[in-house]
Scaffold this motif. Structure first.
Motif, mmCIF file in Angstrom:
data_model
loop_
_atom_site.group_PDB
_atom_site.id
_atom_site.type_symbol
_atom_site.label_atom_id
_atom_site.label_comp_id
_atom_site.label_asym_id
_atom_site.label_seq_id
_atom_site.Cartn_x
_atom_site.Cartn_y
_atom_site.Cartn_z
ATOM 1 N N ILE A 373 0.781 -1.303 0.027
ATOM 2 C CA ILE A 373 -0.039 -0.012 -0.064
ATOM 3 C C ILE A 373 0.713 1.256 -0.244
ATOM 4 C CG2 ILE A 373 -0.444 0.209 2.653
ATOM 5 C CD1 ILE A 373 -2.865 0.784 -0.338
ATOM 6 N N LEU A 374 2.185 1.237 0.505
ATOM 7 C CA LEU A 374 2.933 2.381 0.296
ATOM 8 C C LEU A 374 3.268 2.705 -1.029
ATOM 9 C CD1 LEU A 374 5.367 1.385 3.562
ATOM 10 C CD2 LEU A 374 3.546 3.234 3.327
ATOM 11 N N LEU A 376 1.170 3.335 -3.154
ATOM 12 C CA LEU A 376 -0.203 4.061 -3.832
ATOM 13 C C LEU A 376 0.336 5.284 -4.277
ATOM 14 C CD1 LEU A 376 -3.212 3.801 -3.904
ATOM 15 C CD2 LEU A 376 -3.292 4.985 -1.703
ATOM 16 N N PRO A 377 1.066 6.383 -3.972
ATOM 17 C CA PRO A 377 1.161 7.486 -4.652
ATOM 18 C C PRO A 377 1.933 7.119 -5.933
ATOM 19 C CG PRO A 377 1.983 7.770 -2.487
ATOM 20 C CD PRO A 377 1.688 6.202 -2.653
ATOM 21 N N LEU A 380 -0.177 6.800 -9.531
ATOM 22 C CA LEU A 380 -0.284 7.816 -10.675
ATOM 23 C C LEU A 380 0.401 7.602 -11.720
ATOM 24 C CD1 LEU A 380 -0.471 11.380 -8.420
ATOM 25 C CD2 LEU A 380 -2.141 10.379 -9.922
ATOM 26 N N LEU A 381 1.426 7.028 -11.629
ATOM 27 C CA LEU A 381 2.400 6.879 -12.851
ATOM 28 C C LEU A 381 1.596 5.703 -13.954
ATOM 29 C CD1 LEU A 381 6.050 6.671 -11.512
ATOM 30 C CD2 LEU A 381 5.206 8.563 -13.257
ATOM 31 N N LEU B 87 7.407 3.234 -17.328
ATOM 32 C CA LEU B 87 6.358 3.342 -16.800
ATOM 33 C C LEU B 87 5.700 4.848 -16.829
ATOM 34 C CD1 LEU B 87 3.953 2.073 -15.222
ATOM 35 C CD2 LEU B 87 5.143 2.383 -12.896
ATOM 36 N N GLY B 88 6.997 5.820 -16.605
ATOM 37 C CA GLY B 88 6.317 7.211 -16.889
ATOM 38 C C GLY B 88 6.410 8.066 -18.055
ATOM 39 N N PHE B 91 3.186 10.446 -19.089
ATOM 40 C CA PHE B 91 3.336 11.403 -18.313
ATOM 41 C C PHE B 91 4.377 12.267 -19.194
ATOM 42 C CE2 PHE B 91 4.844 13.616 -14.539
ATOM 43 C CZ PHE B 91 3.711 14.487 -14.321
ATOM 44 N N VAL B 200 -0.718 13.953 -4.899
ATOM 45 C CA VAL B 200 0.185 13.246 -4.492
ATOM 46 C C VAL B 200 0.465 13.155 -3.075
ATOM 47 C CG1 VAL B 200 2.713 12.811 -4.930
ATOM 48 C CG2 VAL B 200 1.636 13.499 -6.871
ATOM 49 N N LEU B 203 -2.413 11.223 -1.297
ATOM 50 C CA LEU B 203 -2.101 9.995 -1.621
ATOM 51 C C LEU B 203 -0.873 9.406 -0.768
ATOM 52 C CD1 LEU B 203 -2.412 9.348 -5.361
ATOM 53 C CD2 LEU B 203 -3.731 8.594 -3.492
ATOM 54 N N PHE B 204 0.091 10.178 -0.519
ATOM 55 C CA PHE B 204 1.124 9.788 0.145
ATOM 56 C C PHE B 204 0.666 9.703 1.754
ATOM 57 C CE2 PHE B 204 4.675 11.254 3.390
ATOM 58 C CZ PHE B 204 5.388 10.304 3.175
ATOM 59 N N SER B 207 -1.574 6.638 2.176
ATOM 60 C CA SER B 207 -1.172 5.270 2.048
ATOM 61 C C SER B 207 -0.461 5.108 3.477
ATOM 62 C CB SER B 207 -0.200 5.190 0.984
ATOM 63 O OG SER B 207 0.927 6.068 1.145
ATOM 64 N N LEU B 208 0.055 6.342 4.054
ATOM 65 C CA LEU B 208 0.916 5.954 5.487
ATOM 66 C C LEU B 208 -0.277 5.532 6.477
ATOM 67 C CD1 LEU B 208 3.391 8.960 5.979
ATOM 68 C CD2 LEU B 208 3.887 6.410 5.625
ATOM 69 N N GLU B 211 -1.251 1.927 5.903
ATOM 70 C CA GLU B 211 -0.146 1.118 6.390
ATOM 71 C C GLU B 211 -0.367 0.806 7.764
ATOM 72 O OE1 GLU B 211 3.688 -0.173 7.348
ATOM 73 O OE2 GLU B 211 3.056 1.596 7.989
#
Lengths: 448, 223
Positions: A373-374, A376-377, A380-381, B87-88, B91, B200, B203-204, B207-208, B211
Motif C-alpha cells: 500500500i505504500l 499507492l502514490p 499515478l504513474l 512506466l512514466g 506522463f 500526490v 495519496l502519500f 498510504s501511510l 499502512e
C-alpha cells in the motif's frame, strides 16, 4: 478566442460530469465494501450434486507455464470421475504441445487438443475446446494461472443456484515483488476484485466474467451462441450476452487464483491496449441490446453501460486536462464567474481522481496488504501510463481500421516464469514440477 | 465536521493566504530571488484582497538564444526520462507537449503576456479551493475508511496543514524558476507542481495512514 474559451469550458464541463459519475460509482463500491466487510459468499449446498466439469486451458507458446497449470489442476481435490481437463495447444511453435502430450499420457483426465488451422486467438481455441467438452460446467484457466487444490469446488458451488450462468473467481498476482509495475498491478487487481467485483455482485449489478478463473454452464453457453471468436475480449462479450438473456454472473472472492502480472511496461501496454480495443468493440456491438434488455433492472443497465464504456473515459480525461490548461492560461477566461469555473475543476481533480485510490485503499484494508500500500502514490504513474495506452488503442480503433478488420490472432502476454521449461528440457518428468511450486498452508500453490 | 472545517478555512482565508505568502517570500528571500514591490490581488470574491510580492521575470524575447538553450536542455532531459523510465513515458510525453506548446508561444506569440503576480493569483485560486475541499476529501479517505475515526480525523488535519505549507514552498520554487527562466516552464510547473502535487501529497498520507491501520489491525489479530 471567445469561441475557444467556450469550447474549452464545454469540454471541461462534459469531462467533469462524466468523471464525477464514474467517481461516485467508485465511492459507492468502496464505502459499501468497507462498511460491509463480510462478502455474501455463503450459500446452501445441501443436496447439491457436484456436476461434471470440463476445464479448458487454451495455450499458445506457453512452455514456461504449461506444466504448472496442468499439474495444479490434476492436484485439485475434485472427483476425477466427474472431471476432464482439455488442454488446447493452439499452433504453438515451442514445446507446449509436447508438454501437453506428456501430461495426457500420464493422467487419463487430461485430453490434448492440437490446433493447426482455422482462426487464431483465444476465442477460436475456446470454441473448439467447448465443442469437444462433455462436462455440464466449463471452467477456464489461462496457462499462467496456478489454481489451488479447492479451486474447482469453490467455482462450482455458485452453480447450485439454477439462475447462475457464469461464475468468476479472484485473480491475485503472485509476482508483486518482481518490479514496481507488478506491485502497482497487484494493488489495482486487488481493488478490481476485492472491492469492484464483490460490490457489483452484492449489489446485484454486473460482475464480470473475466475469461479465466471462472466457469460457465455448457448448456447456457450454447444457448447464447458460444464464444465470439471475433472479439478481442470474448469474456466481456459473453458476460453481457449472458446477462441480457437473464442469467446471473456470480463472483466468488474466496476462489483466489494466482497469475503472473506483467512486469514491464511494454507487456502491460499491449495488454491494456487489447482490453481497451476489445471492450470498446463490445460497447459498440452491445449497447443498444443492453439498453433494451428485458431481463435487466435499471441499476444493472446503468452499471453495465459504465463497464462497457469505461475505457472511453481516458480520452475524455485527456481532453479535460488540455481544456483546463488552456482555460487557466487564458486571462480572458478568468474574468467572469471564475469561482464557478474553478470549483468544479478542482473538485473533480480531487474527488474524481481520489475515487479509484479509495478503492485501492479499501481493498488493501480488507486484504491487510500492508507491504504494497505504500506504493499507492506511485499509482499515478500507472494511471498516466494506462491513460496514454488506452488513448492510443482507441485512436487506432476509431481511425486505424482495426474495427472489424481481418481475422484475430493471439495477443499473448509475455510470461516471466522460468524453471519448468528448462527443467523439462533437461529430461525431468512432470513430477519435478512440484519442486518449483510450493503449496502454502491454505492449499494454494505459490511459485518459488 | 468537514463542513465546519471548510467554513473555518473560508472564514480565516485571508489570514491563511497572508501566512502562506509570507512563507513564500521568506523562502524567496533566503534563496536571493529579488522582488520588485508588492501588489494587491483578489483571489475570490468574499476572501478579501491579499498582498503578493512581484518577482521580475527575465525577458524571454530579449534573449531567444538563452530561451532556445533552456528549451533544448529541458526537452533533452524529458527525452532521457522517456527512454529511462518506461512506466512514466506517457506522463513525460504530456510534459513534452506542454513544453513544446509553451516554447511556441514564447518564441512566436510576442503579444502573450504573463507575470509572476498573475501566476501567483492563479496558483492561490487553485490552492484555496483545494484547502476548502480537502476536509471533504479527508472525511472520505481518512474518517470514513480508517478503522479509527479519531485517528482518521487527526490524519485529515495533518494533511490540511501539510498541504498549506507545501503549497507555499512550491509557489516559491515556481516563482524562482519564473524569475530565472521566464515563462517557458510555466505550464509545466503548474501542471506538475499544482493540484497534481496536492493529489500526490494526499495519496502519500493516505498510504501511510492505511499502512499504520493495517499494522495495528494485524497486531490486534495476532494478540
Amino acid at each position: 478566442m471567445t469561441f475557444l474559451i467556450l469550447a474549452c469550458k464545454l469540454c471541461l464541463g462534459f469531462t467533469i460530469i462524466v468523471l464525477t459519475v464514474y467517481a461516485v460509482r467508485h465511492y459507492i463500491f468502496a464505502l459499501y465494501r468497507i462498511s460491509l466487510r463480510k462478502s455474501q459468499d455463503m450459500m446452501e449446498l445441501v443436496g447439491f450434486t457436484t456436476p461434471s466439469v470440463s476445464v479448458l486451458v487454451p495455450m499458445h507458446n506457453e512452455e514456461k507455464v504449461a506444466a504448472h497449470v496442468l499439474q495444479a489442476l490434476v492436484d485439485c481435490d475434485y472427483d476425477w470421475s466427474r472431471l476432464e481437463i482439455l488442454a488446447v495447444d493452439d499452433r504453438s511453435e515451442d514445446r507446449t504441445g509436447e508438454i501437453i502430450d506428456q501430461f495426457a499420457l500420464k493422467y487419463p483426465i487430461i485430453r490434448a487438443i492440437h490446433r493447426s488451422r482455422g482462426n487464431g486467438g483465444k476465442g477460436a481455441a475456446l470454441r473448439v475446446a467447448s465443442a469437444q467438452a462433455s462436462g455440464e460446467i466449463l471452467l477456464l484457466f489461462d496457462a499462467d494461472y496456478v489454481p489451488g487444490r479447492s479451486m474447482i469446488k469453490f467455482l462450482i458451488a455458485p452453480f447450485c443456484d439454477p439462475e447462475v450462468g457464469a461464475v468468476m473467481g479472484r485473480v491475485v498476482p503472485d509476482n508483486g515483488g518482481a518490479s514496481l509495475l507488478a506491485g502497482l498491478l497487484e494493488l489495482e487487481r486487488s481493488a478490481g476484485y476485492q472491492v469492484g467485483q464483490q460490490a457489483r455482485f452484492n449489489l446485484n449489478l454486473t460482475p464480470q466474467f473475466g475469461g479465466t478463473v471462472g466457469g460457465v454452464r455448457a448448456s447456457v453457453l450454447r444457448a447464447v451462441g458460444g464464444w465470439n471468436a471475433d472479439s478481442l475480449t470474448e469474456d466481456t462479450d459473453l458476460t453481457f450476452r449472458l446477462l441480457m438473456q437473464g442469467w446471473k454472473v456470480a463472483y466468488v472472492n474466496r476462489a483466489e487464483c494466482y497469475e503472473e502480472a506483467p512486469e514491464t511496461w511494454e507487456v502491460r501496454s499491449r495488454q491494456i491496449r487489447r482490453w481497451a480495443t476489445g471492450h470498446t468493440e463490445c460497447f459498440h456491438d452491445l449497447w443498444k441490446g443492453w439498453i433494451k434488455g428485458r431481463f435487466l433492472s435499471a441499476a444493472e443497465r446503468i452499471d453495465g453501460l459504465f463497464v462497457l464504456a469505461c475505457y472511453l473515459t481516458a480520452p475524455i480525461l485527456v481532453l479535460g486536462w488540455l481544456a483546463s490548461l488552456i482555460l487557466f492560461f487564458t486571462p480572458q477566461a478568468h474574468r467572469t464567474t471564475v469561482f464557478l469555473v474553478a470549483l468544479p475543476f478542482v473538485g473533480y481533480q480531487l474527488f474524481g481522481n481520489q475515487a479509484t485510490f479509495l478503492e485501492v485503499g479499501s481493498a488493501a484494508l480488507l486484504d491487510c496488504n500492508r507491504r504494497r500500500i505504500l506504493l499507492l502514490p506511485l499509482s499515478l504513474l500507472n494511471f498516466f501510463a494506462s491513460t496514454g495506452a488506452i488513448c492510443q488503442a482507441l485512436f487506432n480503433f476509431y481511425f486505424g481500421g482495426i474495427f472489424r478488420s481481418g481475422p484475430h490472432h493471439w495477443h499473448k502476454t509475455l510470461r516471466y516464469r522460468e524453471a519448468y521449461g528448462s527443467a523439462y528440457r533437461s529430461g525431468d518428468n512432470a513430477e519435478s514440477s512440484s519442486k518449483l511450486l510450493v503449496r502454502s498452508p491454505n492449499g494454494l500453490y505459490v511459485s518459488r | 465536521m468537514a463542513c465546519v472545517l471548510s467554513a473555518a478555512v473560508f472564514h480565516s482565508g485571508t489570514r491563511l493566504l497572508d501566512a502562506h505568502n509570507r512563507i513564500s517570500w521568506f523562502i524567496l528571500k533566503c534563496t536571493s530571488v529579488p522582488t520588485a514591490g508588492e501588489r494587491t490581488i483578489e483571489v475570490f470574491p468574499g476572501l478579501g484582497p491579499v498582498t503578493v510580492k512581484d518577482v521580475p521575470l527575465k525577458a524571454d524575447r530579449e534573449s531567444p538564444l538563452r530561451t532556445g538553450i533552456l528549451f533544448a536542455a529541458a526537452l533533452s532531459a524529458l527525452i532521457f526520462s522517456h527512454r529511462r523510465f518506461p512506466l512514466g513515458r506517457n506522463f513525460v510525453v504530456f510534459l513534452m507537449i506542454l513544453l513544446c506548446a509553451s516554447g511556441i508561444v514564447v518564441l512566436f506569440v510576442p503579444s502573450f503576456y504573463f507575470d509572476a503576480v498573475m501566476y501567483a493569483q492563479i496558483w492561490l485560486r487553485g490552492e484555496v479551493l483545494v484547502w476548502l475541499l480537502l476536509p471533504w476529501v479527508s472525511a472520505l479517505l481518512f474518517v470514513l475508511t480508517l478503522p479509527s475515526m479519531a485517528s482518521g480525523f487527526l490524519w485529515g488535519v495533518l494533511v490540511e496543514c501539510y498541504v498549506v505549507a507545501w503549497s507555499a514552498l512550491r509557489l516559491a520554487f515556481c516563482l524562482g524558476v519564473l524569475h530565472y527562466t521566464g515563462i517557458l516552464f510555466l505550464p509545466l510547473l503548474w501542471f506538475v507542481l499544482g493540484i497534481l502535487f496536492d493529489l500526490v501529497i494526499i495519496l502519500f498520507f493516505y498510504s501511510l495512514a492505511l499502512e499504520q491501520s493495517i499494522k495495528r489491525t494485524m497486531g490486534g489479530r495476532r494478540s
